[in-house]
Enzyme design. Structure first.
Site, PDB file in Angstrom:
ATOM      1  N   GLU A  16       1.209  -1.072   0.139  1.00 15.13           N
ATOM      2  CA  GLU A  16       0.115  -0.121  -0.092  1.00 15.13           C
ATOM      3  C   GLU A  16       0.595   1.408   0.198  1.00 15.13           C
ATOM      4  OE1 GLU A  16      -4.131   0.481   2.357  1.00 15.13           O
ATOM      5  OE2 GLU A  16      -2.280   1.912   3.279  1.00 15.13           O
ATOM      6  N   ALA A  50      -9.063  11.711   2.280  1.00 12.46           N
ATOM      7  CA  ALA A  50     -10.798  11.441   3.015  1.00 12.46           C
ATOM      8  C   ALA A  50     -12.134  11.761   2.167  1.00 12.46           C
ATOM      9  CB  ALA A  50     -11.081  11.771   4.880  1.00 12.46           C
ATOM     10  N   HIS A  76      -8.107   2.656  -3.864  1.00 10.32           N
ATOM     11  CA  HIS A  76      -9.375   3.917  -2.991  1.00 10.32           C
ATOM     12  C   HIS A  76     -10.282   4.047  -3.700  1.00 10.32           C
ATOM     13  CE1 HIS A  76      -6.558   1.824   0.379  1.00 10.32           C
ATOM     14  NE2 HIS A  76      -5.921   1.206  -0.821  1.00 10.32           N
ATOM     15  N   GLY A 107     -14.480   4.794   4.615  1.00  9.72           N
ATOM     16  CA  GLY A 107     -13.635   5.971   5.209  1.00  9.72           C
ATOM     17  C   GLY A 107     -13.987   6.788   6.421  1.00  9.72           C
ATOM     18  N   ASP A 108     -12.998   7.572   6.389  1.00  5.78           N
ATOM     19  CA  ASP A 108     -13.085   8.446   8.414  1.00  5.78           C
ATOM     20  C   ASP A 108     -13.562   9.886   7.906  1.00  5.78           C
ATOM     21  OD1 ASP A 108     -12.003   7.160   9.363  1.00  5.78           O
ATOM     22  OD2 ASP A 108     -10.078   7.404   8.787  1.00  5.78           O
ATOM     23  N   LYS A 166     -20.863  -7.321   2.904  1.00  2.00           N
ATOM     24  CA  LYS A 166     -20.273  -6.252   1.849  1.00  2.00           C
ATOM     25  C   LYS A 166     -19.715  -6.946   1.403  1.00  2.00           C
ATOM     26  CE  LYS A 166     -16.728  -4.372   3.656  1.00  2.00           C
ATOM     27  NZ  LYS A 166     -15.574  -3.298   4.381  1.00  2.00           N
TER      28      LYS A 166
END
Length: 284
Positions: A16, A50, A76, A107-108, A166
């Site tokens: 990542e 975000a 992402h 997500g935040d 999901k």
């Protein structure tokens, strides 16, 4: 395709990366990608801020990974702050660049978002966005999972129910949040198997190379810290180089044990540090 890769017997290796926060640091990220590519990962995922604050840069980096380095890229996408129309435009751009894989996340909450905006977002859970993307795009969708449960989940069982929803909505493989004790991950695999979740799962590994990094990682992820790692911090935390070596050694031992147990994949959170990543890969 990553799906085909993960369904083979070989444990995959992936990384990542993230776009730099400052614009003047952006060009350096391509040198980082070149260095990571030399380690021959099976795929590389790229995060963004975000609410899509780094969405354009994520597309550019993912395109470089996919088209210049010829490595499968995962972009992402978070549903917090993304309206349906903006989401569709972003996905069209990804597909135009030849990017076939995304990691769909809740997500935040961005700091600028009001309570009213947050509570009235168009996609409440990642599963809502996954269902929409599955219906309206040809993208292959990965999802996140939490071996110790999401920090906002009421219980392990409720977290497992959301994960199942999901996957049922269209997620074809999972990448786990970081964890520092492998038995936690093995118990998680048992639980999801009993729940009927059979998609491949990549184990997320964060090499802890400084005491400050551990504090930040735990606060963001909710991951627990086992005594062995806490002892390493206590012993080496004040010595930068010794802490780096001890942290890498801990991650290497984690990865080797995971490989021995035949996990589907190892996903290293590189923190854009190709030297550290290279030293770990050399040992695994």
């Amino acid at each position: 395709m990553i799906n085909d890769l993960l369904n083979k017997t070989k444990t995959s290796l992936s990384f990542e990366v993230f776009p730099p926060k400052k614009d003047d640091e952006f060009q350096a990220v391509f040198q980082i990608m070149d260095s990571l590519a030399s380690l021959h990962p099976d795929f590389i995922s790229c995060t963004y801020g975000a609410g899509g604050s780094k969405a354009g840069k994520t597309v550019e980096i993912a395109s470089y990974i996919q088209n210049q380095l010829n490595i499968d890229a995962i972009a992402h996408i978070t549903c917090v702050g993304f309206r349906q129309s903006d989401l569709e435009k972003n996905c069209e751009l990804l597909e135009k660049e030849g990017i076939r894989h995304i990691l769909a996340l809740r997500g935040d909450r961005p700091q600028w978002m009001s309570d009213e905006q947050f509570e009235n977002r168009e996609f409440f859970y990642a599963s809502d966005m996954v269902a929409h993307l599955k219906k309206n795009t040809s993208l292959l969708i990965a999802g996140a999972c939490y071996p110790e449960k999401h920090y906002e989940a009421a219980s392990i069982d409720s977290d497992l129910e959301h994960l199942k929803a999901k996957v049922d909505a269209g997620v074809s493989f999972l990448i786990s949040q970081m964890f520092f004790e492998n038995d936690i991950f093995y118990r998680f695999l048992e639980r999801i198997g009993k729940a009927g979740i059979t998609v491949p799962v990549c184990a997320g590994i964060m090499p802890i190379t400084s005491s400050k990094q551990l504090g930040t990682s735990v606060s963001l992820s909710g991951s627990s810290v086992p005594k062995e790692l806490a002892d390493i911090i206590a012993k080496y935390g004040e010595d930068k180089e010794d802490m780096r070596k001890a942290g890498m050694d801990y991650a290497i031992r984690q990865i080797l044990d995971l490989k021995e147990h035949g996990v589907d994949g190892i996903h290293i959170y590189t923190m854009n540090r190709p030297k550290t990543t290279a030293e770990i890969v050399a040992q695994i």
